[in-house]
Design a protein around this motif. Structure first.
Motif, PDB file in Angstrom:
ATOM      1  N   GLU A  18      14.117 -37.901  14.934  1.00  0.00           N
ATOM      2  CA  GLU A  18      14.803 -38.312  13.706  1.00  0.00           C
ATOM      3  C   GLU A  18      15.296 -39.754  13.845  1.00  0.00           C
ATOM      4  O   GLU A  18      15.777 -40.153  14.906  1.00  0.00           O
ATOM      5  N   ALA A  19      15.164 -40.516  12.759  1.00  0.00           N
ATOM      6  CA  ALA A  19      15.545 -41.923  12.815  1.00  0.00           C
ATOM      7  C   ALA A  19      17.058 -42.066  12.997  1.00  0.00           C
ATOM      8  O   ALA A  19      17.839 -41.244  12.521  1.00  0.00           O
ATOM      9  N   SER A  29      18.134 -44.152   8.447  1.00  0.00           N
ATOM     10  CA  SER A  29      17.102 -43.704   7.522  1.00  0.00           C
ATOM     11  C   SER A  29      17.546 -44.016   6.091  1.00  0.00           C
ATOM     12  O   SER A  29      18.566 -43.499   5.632  1.00  0.00           O
ATOM     13  N   ARG A  76      16.517 -44.273   2.024  1.00  0.00           N
ATOM     14  CA  ARG A  76      15.557 -43.756   1.047  1.00  0.00           C
ATOM     15  C   ARG A  76      15.934 -44.168  -0.373  1.00  0.00           C
ATOM     16  O   ARG A  76      17.064 -43.925  -0.822  1.00  0.00           O
ATOM     17  N   ASP A  95      12.804 -47.939   1.112  1.00  0.00           N
ATOM     18  CA  ASP A  95      12.695 -46.926   2.165  1.00  0.00           C
ATOM     19  C   ASP A  95      12.544 -47.666   3.496  1.00  0.00           C
ATOM     20  O   ASP A  95      11.694 -48.565   3.599  1.00  0.00           O
ATOM     21  N   ASP A 106      13.124 -46.959   7.981  1.00  0.00           N
ATOM     22  CA  ASP A 106      13.575 -46.159   9.120  1.00  0.00           C
ATOM     23  C   ASP A 106      13.702 -47.052  10.345  1.00  0.00           C
ATOM     24  O   ASP A 106      12.896 -47.982  10.522  1.00  0.00           O
ATOM     25  N   HIS A 125      14.513 -46.368  14.558  1.00  0.00           N
ATOM     26  CA  HIS A 125      14.767 -45.352  15.575  1.00  0.00           C
ATOM     27  C   HIS A 125      15.604 -45.916  16.717  1.00  0.00           C
ATOM     28  O   HIS A 125      15.623 -47.131  16.936  1.00  0.00           O
TER      29      HIS A 125
END
Ligand code: ATP
Length: 237
Positions: A3-4, A7, A9, A25, A27, A29
């Motif tokens: 999972e980032a 994140s 969106r 959008d 991401d 990490h």
């Protein structure tokens, strides 16, 4: 991939009647350097400020480490470890170097202030030499070190750097990129907004290109460099 850490969106943001971000959008990490590129006025600073809750999002979501921070107070965002080093440094000119650094741990990592001060001084010996000096009398490069040092005082989990090389001499730019790469090697996740595109792509794993408030490209740095149109637009070759 896991999972980032960050994140984003469908993020929309702007000022009064002006819509700047039109559904972003993105991401990032843990442990990544991600470069955010785009021409002047594309919306990069607005993006950084909206993610940091300094500008309120109009729509969309921002998750950090699994938590929805879209409507969080900026102090809460800092407390979670999302630390923003703003464009133009925004140091406190009438406070000393040490006081500026100490303010970096006002909200987070206050108990570790002494040990983090030592770490920052070890990273930037120049700041140690000038610890009592008014920050407004530092050179541009020293002020940039101070702004980054202040960010590090909060023990960031994600460091957002908005145009850190702006106004620095070529030698200092080299030094700065070396430092950013070192911080990354120590495990820090970094979102890097930069005009020095070649140097940014050399240390970033992935990049996003923002144009007119929308993402026009996302991919690895290598993929961006292999895209003729983007290479010509951002590197002129
Ligand atoms: P640069 O590379 O020049 O710093 P940028 O990609 O960071 O640009 P932003 O600073 O996010 O771009 O600006 C995006 C748009 O939002 C611009 O058209 C700008 O004029 C506008 N803008 C920024 N701040 C405000 C504000 N406080 N009020 C109104 N419009 C703003």
């Amino acid at each position: 991939m896991t999972e980032a850490l960050l994140s984003v969106r469908g993020l929309r943001s702007g000022y009064g009647p002006v819509e700047v971000l039109r559904g972003i959008d993105l991401d990032l990490h843990a442990g990544e350097i991600v470069a955010l590129l785009g021409s002047n006025g594309a919306g990069k600073t607005t993006f950084n400020q909206t993610v940091s809750a300094l500008v309120i999002a109009r729509a969309g979501t921002v998750h950090f480490d699994g938590a929805d921070i879209t409507r969080a107070h900026y102090r809460d965002v800092v407390a979670r470890g999302l630390i923003h080093v703003p464009e133009g440094r925004k140091i406190f000119p009438n406070l000393s170097v040490r006081e500026n650094l100490e303010l970096g741990s006002f909200t987070r990592a206050r108990a570790n202030r002494a040990v983090n001060l030592e770490r920052v001084f070890a990273l930037f010996p120049r700041l140690l030499e000038r610890t009592g000096q008014h920050a407004g009398t530092l050179s541009g490069g020293e002020q940039q070190m101070l702004a980054i040092g202040r960010g590090l005082m909060a023990e960031p989990r994600l460091l957002i750097l908005d145009e850190p090389s702006l106004g620095l001499s070529p030698l200092l730019v080299e030094e700065l990129f070396g430092l950013i790469a070192d911080l990354h090697r120590q495990g820090l996740a970094i979102l890097l907004v930069e005009q020095n595109v070649a140097q940014s792509l050399a240390i970033a794993q992935r990049a996003y290109v923002l144009e007119n408030g929308a993402i026009q490209f996302s991919g690895t740095s290598g993929e961006l460099l292999a895209t003729d149109r983007l290479r010509q637009a951002y590197l002129g070759v």
